[in-house]
Scaffold this active site. Sequence first.
Site, PDB file in Angstrom:
ATOM      1  N   ASP A  50      -7.074  -2.180   3.807  1.00 29.37           N
ATOM      2  CA  ASP A  50      -6.066  -3.156   3.375  1.00 29.37           C
ATOM      3  C   ASP A  50      -6.396  -4.567   3.859  1.00 29.37           C
ATOM      4  O   ASP A  50      -5.801  -5.536   3.385  1.00 29.37           O
ATOM      5  CB  ASP A  50      -4.681  -2.775   3.906  1.00 29.37           C
TER       6      ASP A  50
ATOM      7  N   ASP B  12       0.874  -1.166   0.000  1.00 28.37           N
ATOM      8  CA  ASP B  12       0.000   0.000   0.000  1.00 28.37           C
ATOM      9  C   ASP B  12       0.917   1.223   0.000  1.00 28.37           C
ATOM     10  O   ASP B  12       2.027   1.157   0.533  1.00 28.37           O
ATOM     11  CB  ASP B  12      -0.888  -0.019   1.244  1.00 28.37           C
TER      12      ASP B  12
ATOM     13  N   ASP C 155      -1.581  -0.977   6.126  1.00 31.34           N
ATOM     14  CA  ASP C 155      -1.768  -0.485   7.489  1.00 31.34           C
ATOM     15  C   ASP C 155      -3.189  -0.025   7.792  1.00 31.34           C
ATOM     16  O   ASP C 155      -3.491   0.385   8.909  1.00 31.34           O
ATOM     17  CB  ASP C 155      -0.812   0.685   7.767  1.00 31.34           C
TER      18      ASP C 155
END
Length: 633
Positions: A534, A335, A530
């Site tokens: 996600d 990410d 995080d």
Amino acid sequence: MCANHQETVTNKDCKKLPIEVILYFSGIIIFLLGLILPLNASSKQILSTLAMLVSGYHVMWEGIEDTIKESRRQKRFIPNTHILMTMAAVGAVLLGEASEAALLIFIFAGAHFLEEYVEGRSQREITKLLELNPTEARRLTANGKVEIVTVDQLAIGDRVQVLNGGQIPTDGRILEGEATIDESNISGESIPREKTIGDDVFGATINGNTSFIMEVTKDSSDTVFSKILQLVESSQSQLSPTASRIRQVDPYYVKAVLLIFILLVALGPNLLGWSWAHTFATSLTFLVSASPCALAVSAVPATLAGISNLAKQGVLFKGGSFLANLSDLKAIAFDKTGTLTEGKPQVVSFGFKKQGLDEDKLLGLIVAMEKQSNHPLAQAIVDRFEEDKDEIAITIENRLGQGIVADYEGHCYQIGKPTSFASISEEWTAIRTKEESLGRTLIFVAIDDEVGGYIAIQDRPQASAMAAIDYFKSAGVKTIMITGDAELTGQAIGRELGIDHVVANVMPEDKARVIKEEQESTGMIAMLGDGVNDAPALVTADIGIAMGDGTDVAIETADVVLMQNDLSKLALAHKLSKRLKANVAQNLIFSLLVVILLVSLTFWGNLSVLASVTLHEGSTLLVLLNTLRLLKK
């Protein structure tokens, strides 16, 4: 002199010593007395047998007890390696070789202690976190009085007093006071964090030299520290695939050895023409030579040592299988925001044309205007230019589609995105094209409707991200960045970091789909994120990795947690996974070669029981010493 107390010998000047260790060395002393004292052969046999029983009762009984327990549980015969050694020792005594039986047990029990030490040291490194778990809290009642309660009695919304030097009992938020808090047992960061009203604090961390009052925001079972403990507990129960296979195969292997032993005893004199004495001696030697002691300790202690090493460095695995599989990664997806980047926009470039107003005063005006703005990028501008700027009293107006506008000393100042301005000169258009091609967000500053400056803002890569990306690329692992940003912004960050493949304009719900597609085309993939959005991708990936500062959902669904938000730790874990794989392979190959050699010598080299056990248990010791290398950084 240490006093005897139940199963340990203790004294405030000496560490606890298990009774098994005391008896082990007592047996050795008895054996040595039998060698030194002028006794007849029968007495020496009795002392050697006694020494064997005293030193080895725990490993011999453990083999019998575990075999009975597992056989009852599975309703079929499930023997273990200890049974083989117990049979060999008893057989040696029956042959009149009690001294060899005692030496066999000394070496076997010694190797057993070393195995327990290796596993115990690994587990102690991990589970010492349990000692940090807070137990009591100073809760404030409605009338302001303090009552001491257990942590599990705290409820969300309770007010708790934390004294200087005290342990924070649970997760919460500071209501009164300031603090400098040591969060090293949560994040691994050794530098204390300064906290004030409104800041979050975490259970099990240590307050500095001030006191404060906090509000409880989480149940004690949902705190960051409790989630760490859950990870720790699961890491010790879930083994690597190799370790699991060895444990599954071990009973069958022992059964095969026992069957061959019985066949040798039964057929040796009749089929092979051996004497009964030779048959029994050869069968016992085979029993020792073929015993899978070294094989049994090839993977489990190594896996625990690897998990322990990384836990000390702030990388927590939910199980040995995830650490073992990490070395086989074909791709890793990241990410962007908060993972590869800081998650905090910064001013990266700016420029102004003087129009009757010096730059310092213009920057002072910009800071004064942005302090009153609610735009998410305003704080980045204030942080960059606020220092040493005189405070300017000014009133701003937020105009939809135009940004913020203010009148000052007869001039109109406007700060907004490029589309806020009706006309922009070629010079500023060229600057806009250049900055936006680098993935930056551009803000223009105009004076009396004429653009006179620009400020470019961007979320910057984390310091550790570039090195980690370089490492994974050099290790042959494809790197992927998944971001919801526009294509230009995503590609710009990707180029700067050296990412192999950038997937931009991805909606949160589509991240799992991207992971699935990469899985099918590339192979085993890990996902690092995080946030709540996600979580589906972390579950879909073969290995989900969460940043320690991430959300609870991300941490709960992940297989690995990086407590320090430091990507260099992920590279470290990958390296250690490779070391673990090599270490286990070395242990297995060496153990198998030793078994093949000893079995061969048993039938074609007249190998004795004592020589067999010495070489066999020596190989076990070497395997365990090789495993200890995984505890080194």
